[in-house]
Motif scaffolding. Structure first.
Motif, PDB file in Angstrom:
ATOM      1  N   HIS A  30     -57.182  25.782  28.272  1.00  0.00           N
ATOM      2  CA  HIS A  30     -57.090  25.509  29.708  1.00  0.00           C
ATOM      3  C   HIS A  30     -58.017  24.346  30.049  1.00  0.00           C
ATOM      4  O   HIS A  30     -59.093  24.212  29.464  1.00  0.00           O
ATOM      5  CB  HIS A  30     -57.504  26.740  30.518  1.00  0.00           C
ATOM      6  CG  HIS A  30     -57.609  26.477  31.988  1.00  0.00           C
ATOM      7  ND1 HIS A  30     -56.507  26.384  32.797  1.00  0.00           N
ATOM      8  CD2 HIS A  30     -58.679  26.249  32.774  1.00  0.00           C
ATOM      9  CE1 HIS A  30     -56.906  26.119  34.039  1.00  0.00           C
ATOM     10  NE2 HIS A  30     -58.221  26.038  34.040  1.00  0.00           N
ATOM     11  N   MET A  31     -57.597  23.512  31.007  1.00  0.00           N
ATOM     12  CA  MET A  31     -58.442  22.416  31.448  1.00  0.00           C
ATOM     13  C   MET A  31     -58.107  22.110  32.908  1.00  0.00           C
ATOM     14  O   MET A  31     -56.934  22.107  33.293  1.00  0.00           O
ATOM     15  CB  MET A  31     -58.196  21.175  30.580  1.00  0.00           C
ATOM     16  CG  MET A  31     -59.168  20.077  30.824  1.00  0.00           C
ATOM     17  SD  MET A  31     -59.181  18.724  29.599  1.00  0.00           S
ATOM     18  CE  MET A  31     -57.808  18.994  28.554  1.00  0.00           C
ATOM     19  N   SER A  32     -59.148  21.884  33.721  1.00  0.00           N
ATOM     20  CA  SER A  32     -58.926  21.501  35.115  1.00  0.00           C
ATOM     21  C   SER A  32     -60.042  20.569  35.571  1.00  0.00           C
ATOM     22  O   SER A  32     -61.152  20.594  35.033  1.00  0.00           O
ATOM     23  CB  SER A  32     -58.854  22.732  36.019  1.00  0.00           C
ATOM     24  OG  SER A  32     -60.106  23.379  36.079  1.00  0.00           O
ATOM     25  N   ILE A  33     -59.720  19.743  36.561  1.00  0.00           N
ATOM     26  CA  ILE A  33     -60.689  18.820  37.154  1.00  0.00           C
ATOM     27  C   ILE A  33     -60.709  19.094  38.653  1.00  0.00           C
ATOM     28  O   ILE A  33     -59.660  19.089  39.297  1.00  0.00           O
ATOM     29  CB  ILE A  33     -60.303  17.358  36.874  1.00  0.00           C
ATOM     30  CG1 ILE A  33     -60.291  17.088  35.369  1.00  0.00           C
ATOM     31  CG2 ILE A  33     -61.261  16.406  37.594  1.00  0.00           C
ATOM     32  CD1 ILE A  33     -59.742  15.729  34.986  1.00  0.00           C
ATOM     33  N   ASP A  34     -61.906  19.330  39.194  1.00  0.00           N
ATOM     34  CA  ASP A  34     -62.050  19.649  40.619  1.00  0.00           C
ATOM     35  C   ASP A  34     -63.246  18.916  41.196  1.00  0.00           C
ATOM     36  O   ASP A  34     -64.211  18.633  40.499  1.00  0.00           O
ATOM     37  CB  ASP A  34     -62.266  21.160  40.806  1.00  0.00           C
ATOM     38  CG  ASP A  34     -61.113  21.968  40.274  1.00  0.00           C
ATOM     39  OD1 ASP A  34     -60.028  21.903  40.860  1.00  0.00           O
ATOM     40  OD2 ASP A  34     -61.304  22.652  39.252  1.00  0.00           O
ATOM     41  N   ARG A  35     -63.178  18.638  42.490  1.00  0.00           N
ATOM     42  CA  ARG A  35     -64.327  18.103  43.226  1.00  0.00           C
ATOM     43  C   ARG A  35     -64.911  19.254  44.033  1.00  0.00           C
ATOM     44  O   ARG A  35     -64.186  20.077  44.569  1.00  0.00           O
ATOM     45  CB  ARG A  35     -63.910  16.979  44.169  1.00  0.00           C
ATOM     46  CG  ARG A  35     -65.085  16.372  44.945  1.00  0.00           C
ATOM     47  CD  ARG A  35     -64.627  15.247  45.885  1.00  0.00           C
ATOM     48  NE  ARG A  35     -64.039  14.142  45.186  1.00  0.00           N
ATOM     49  CZ  ARG A  35     -64.704  13.079  44.736  1.00  0.00           C
ATOM     50  NH1 ARG A  35     -66.015  13.010  44.892  1.00  0.00           N
ATOM     51  NH2 ARG A  35     -64.082  12.088  44.123  1.00  0.00           N
ATOM     52  N   PHE A  36     -66.233  19.313  44.116  1.00  0.00           N
ATOM     53  CA  PHE A  36     -66.867  20.377  44.887  1.00  0.00           C
ATOM     54  C   PHE A  36     -67.897  19.777  45.831  1.00  0.00           C
ATOM     55  O   PHE A  36     -68.329  18.645  45.686  1.00  0.00           O
ATOM     56  CB  PHE A  36     -67.522  21.417  43.958  1.00  0.00           C
ATOM     57  CG  PHE A  36     -68.673  20.885  43.154  1.00  0.00           C
ATOM     58  CD1 PHE A  36     -69.963  20.981  43.622  1.00  0.00           C
ATOM     59  CD2 PHE A  36     -68.456  20.277  41.934  1.00  0.00           C
ATOM     60  CE1 PHE A  36     -71.031  20.482  42.887  1.00  0.00           C
ATOM     61  CE2 PHE A  36     -69.505  19.780  41.182  1.00  0.00           C
ATOM     62  CZ  PHE A  36     -70.800  19.883  41.666  1.00  0.00           C
ATOM     63  N   SER A  37     -68.257  20.558  46.852  1.00  0.00           N
ATOM     64  CA  SER A  37     -69.314  20.155  47.776  1.00  0.00           C
ATOM     65  C   SER A  37     -70.094  21.404  48.161  1.00  0.00           C
ATOM     66  O   SER A  37     -69.726  22.516  47.791  1.00  0.00           O
ATOM     67  CB  SER A  37     -68.744  19.472  49.014  1.00  0.00           C
ATOM     68  OG  SER A  37     -68.302  20.402  49.960  1.00  0.00           O
ATOM     69  N   ARG A  38     -71.142  21.219  48.927  1.00  0.00           N
ATOM     70  CA  ARG A  38     -71.961  22.379  49.261  1.00  0.00           C
ATOM     71  C   ARG A  38     -71.369  23.234  50.375  1.00  0.00           C
ATOM     72  O   ARG A  38     -71.859  24.309  50.655  1.00  0.00           O
ATOM     73  CB  ARG A  38     -73.380  21.951  49.614  1.00  0.00           C
ATOM     74  CG  ARG A  38     -73.498  21.024  50.784  1.00  0.00           C
ATOM     75  CD  ARG A  38     -74.954  20.658  50.989  1.00  0.00           C
ATOM     76  NE  ARG A  38     -75.048  19.441  51.774  1.00  0.00           N
ATOM     77  CZ  ARG A  38     -76.170  18.920  52.146  1.00  0.00           C
ATOM     78  NH1 ARG A  38     -77.290  19.490  51.809  1.00  0.00           N
ATOM     79  NH2 ARG A  38     -76.190  17.822  52.841  1.00  0.00           N
ATOM     80  N   TYR A  39     -70.295  22.768  51.019  1.00  0.00           N
ATOM     81  CA  TYR A  39     -69.645  23.544  52.073  1.00  0.00           C
ATOM     82  C   TYR A  39     -68.190  23.804  51.709  1.00  0.00           C
ATOM     83  O   TYR A  39     -67.525  22.953  51.133  1.00  0.00           O
ATOM     84  CB  TYR A  39     -69.688  22.812  53.410  1.00  0.00           C
ATOM     85  CG  TYR A  39     -71.086  22.489  53.854  1.00  0.00           C
ATOM     86  CD1 TYR A  39     -72.004  23.503  54.101  1.00  0.00           C
ATOM     87  CD2 TYR A  39     -71.505  21.182  54.013  1.00  0.00           C
ATOM     88  CE1 TYR A  39     -73.294  23.223  54.492  1.00  0.00           C
ATOM     89  CE2 TYR A  39     -72.791  20.888  54.416  1.00  0.00           C
ATOM     90  CZ  TYR A  39     -73.681  21.911  54.654  1.00  0.00           C
ATOM     91  OH  TYR A  39     -74.960  21.631  55.040  1.00  0.00           O
ATOM     92  N   ALA A  40     -67.699  24.980  52.087  1.00  0.00           N
ATOM     93  CA  ALA A  40     -66.296  25.302  51.842  1.00  0.00           C
ATOM     94  C   ALA A  40     -65.421  24.517  52.813  1.00  0.00           C
ATOM     95  O   ALA A  40     -65.824  24.213  53.927  1.00  0.00           O
ATOM     96  CB  ALA A  40     -66.083  26.800  52.048  1.00  0.00           C
TER      97      ALA A  40
END
Length: 120
Positions: A30-40
């Motif tokens: 499995h492989m995925s690329i995501d962007r995250f931040s400190r707020y939903a």
């Protein structure tokens, strides 16, 4: 067959995609690329005048938040405009590459990620 997981952080999606292409030759489950931040929530490109304003943070931080996350985001110093922020949070490496590989490929996958500038 035993699997190992890897969480690697990158500065840009392009860096993560380049590494993902290199990892395709390994036994990837499995492989995925995501962007995250400190707020939903996700960003919004709606003009302020034609959209509803759900919270101060939706205007000042250009985002769409759940009610609880909106309250938290509006309390942040970046919402008032009276500070440069300085509160830390994700800076720079906000792209997450998640990889699940066969145990036999784990060390090779780690080496590829580290050589490509990923932070594990």
């Amino acid at each position: 067959m035993t699997e190992k997981n890897i969480l690697a952080y990158f500065n840009t999606p392009e860096q993560a995609q380049s590494v993902a292409a290199k990892l395709q030759g390994l036994k990837v489950e499995h492989m995925s690329i995501d962007r995250f931040s400190r707020y939903a929530g996700e960003g919004s490109n709606d003009p302020i005048l034609t959209s509803t304003m759900s919270s101060l943070a939706s205007v000042t931080q250009d985002g769409t938040f759940t009610k609880d996350a909106g309250v938290l985001a509006a309390a942040d110093v970046t919402a008032s405009g009276m500070s440069d922020g300085g509160g830390g949070g994700p800076t720079g490496k906000d792209i997450l590459l998640t990889v699940v590989v066969d145990e036999s490929s784990h060390h090779e996958a780690l080496a590829i990620i580290e050589q490509s500038g990923g932070f594990i």
